[in-house]
Design a protein around this motif. Structure first.
Motif, short mmCIF file in Angstrom:
data_model
loop_
_atom_site.label_atom_id
_atom_site.label_comp_id
_atom_site.label_asym_id
_atom_site.label_seq_id
_atom_site.Cartn_x
_atom_site.Cartn_y
_atom_site.Cartn_z
N THR A 1 27.50 25.64 49.99
CA THR A 1 27.95 26.62 50.98
C THR A 1 26.78 27.21 51.75
O THR A 1 26.89 27.47 52.96
N TRP B 1 25.83 24.64 54.32
CA TRP B 1 26.74 24.69 55.47
C TRP B 1 26.32 25.77 56.46
O TRP B 1 26.28 25.55 57.67
N TYR B 2 26.04 26.95 55.92
CA TYR B 2 25.66 28.09 56.76
C TYR B 2 24.39 27.79 57.55
O TYR B 2 24.36 27.92 58.77
N GLU C 1 24.42 24.64 60.12
CA GLU C 1 25.11 25.00 61.35
C GLU C 1 24.25 25.91 62.22
O GLU C 1 24.14 25.71 63.44
N ARG D 1 29.62 33.37 58.82
CA ARG D 1 29.64 33.58 57.38
C ARG D 1 30.95 33.12 56.74
O ARG D 1 31.18 33.35 55.55
N ARG D 2 31.76 32.41 57.51
CA ARG D 2 33.03 31.91 56.96
C ARG D 2 32.80 30.91 55.83
O ARG D 2 33.69 30.70 54.99
N HIS D 3 31.63 30.29 55.81
CA HIS D 3 31.34 29.32 54.76
C HIS D 3 31.30 29.95 53.37
O HIS D 3 31.39 29.25 52.36
N GLU E 1 30.90 16.09 49.77
CA GLU E 1 30.56 17.05 50.82
C GLU E 1 29.06 17.35 50.87
O GLU E 1 28.51 17.58 51.95
N SER F 1 26.58 16.86 54.04
CA SER F 1 25.67 17.91 54.52
C SER F 1 24.24 17.42 54.55
O SER F 1 23.48 17.71 55.50
#
Length: 199
Positions: free
Chosen positions: A56, A59-60, A63, A79-81, A97, A101
């Motif tokens: 996670t 991901w943040y 992006e 911060r939706r991750h 996943e 990434s």
């Protein structure tokens, strides 16, 4: 990209990061679901929690880095991750996943030049937007992975599954030892090192 450049060094770090994740996740995939989620002593309370955290956070930051280099503001919900602390319960899904990434991070690093390493980066935090430079945040991403990957590795040592060696970089004379892993990942020495692949 020159093999002598700082940006190329970041690219080699991205490949090494993906290789280490591949080795660790393959070993963790041998655990039962109960072993994967079992409570253990570390910063996060399980191997599952630790590996989900690595992902996670990746991901943040990936992006953020991609958007910064494109001249875009952070995603309005950057911060939706972190909305789900552990989005994956099984190692196979998490591994899939994480590999995706890692490929994004490699592609990002492959697009860099030394001149772009000081590009401004905006980081949405709970307290507001912080401003930094791309080279610092990219170095932080690799350090974050190393830190938490080591914790997962240590927890794995307390299971029936032997933890894989993760302390190697890309020493020239050891290329045969990583050939099988590279084949699984679709990597090759020439892509990573270019003209210096064998020297």
């Amino acid at each position: 990209m020159s093999p002598h450049s700082v940006s190329h060094h970041f690219l080699t770090e991205a490949y090494n990061n993906a290789w280490a994740n591949h080795r660790l996740l393959r070993a963790c995939g041998e655990l039962s679901p109960e072993e994967f989620a079992a409570k253990r002593t570390s910063f996060f309370p399980s191997i599952k929690a630790t590996l989900n955290h690595i992902l996670t956070v990746d991901w943040y930051y990936v992006e953020i880095l991609e958007r910064s280099l494109a001249g875009l503001a952070p995603h309005p919900e950057a911060r939706r991750h972190f909305a789900v602390e552990e989005p994956f319960d099984d190692c196979a899904s998490l591994s899939r996943e994480q590999h995706a990434s890692d490929r994004r991070l490699i592609a990002f690093c492959a697009s860099l030049t030394d001149e772009r390493l000081d590009a401004p980066v905006q980081l949405p935090r709970r307290t507001g937007v912080e401003r930094d430079r791309l080279r610092r945040i990219l170095a932080h991403v690799f350090q974050h992975q190393i830190h938490h990957r080591g914790q997962a590795h240590a927890m794995l040592a307390g299971t029936r599954v032997a933890p894989p060696a993760l302390d190697e970089f890309f020493c020239t004379g050891e290329s045969p030892l990583r050939a099988a892993d590279f084949a699984e990942l679709g990597f090759d020495e020439e892509t990573i090192w270019g003209e210096r692949a064998r020297t």
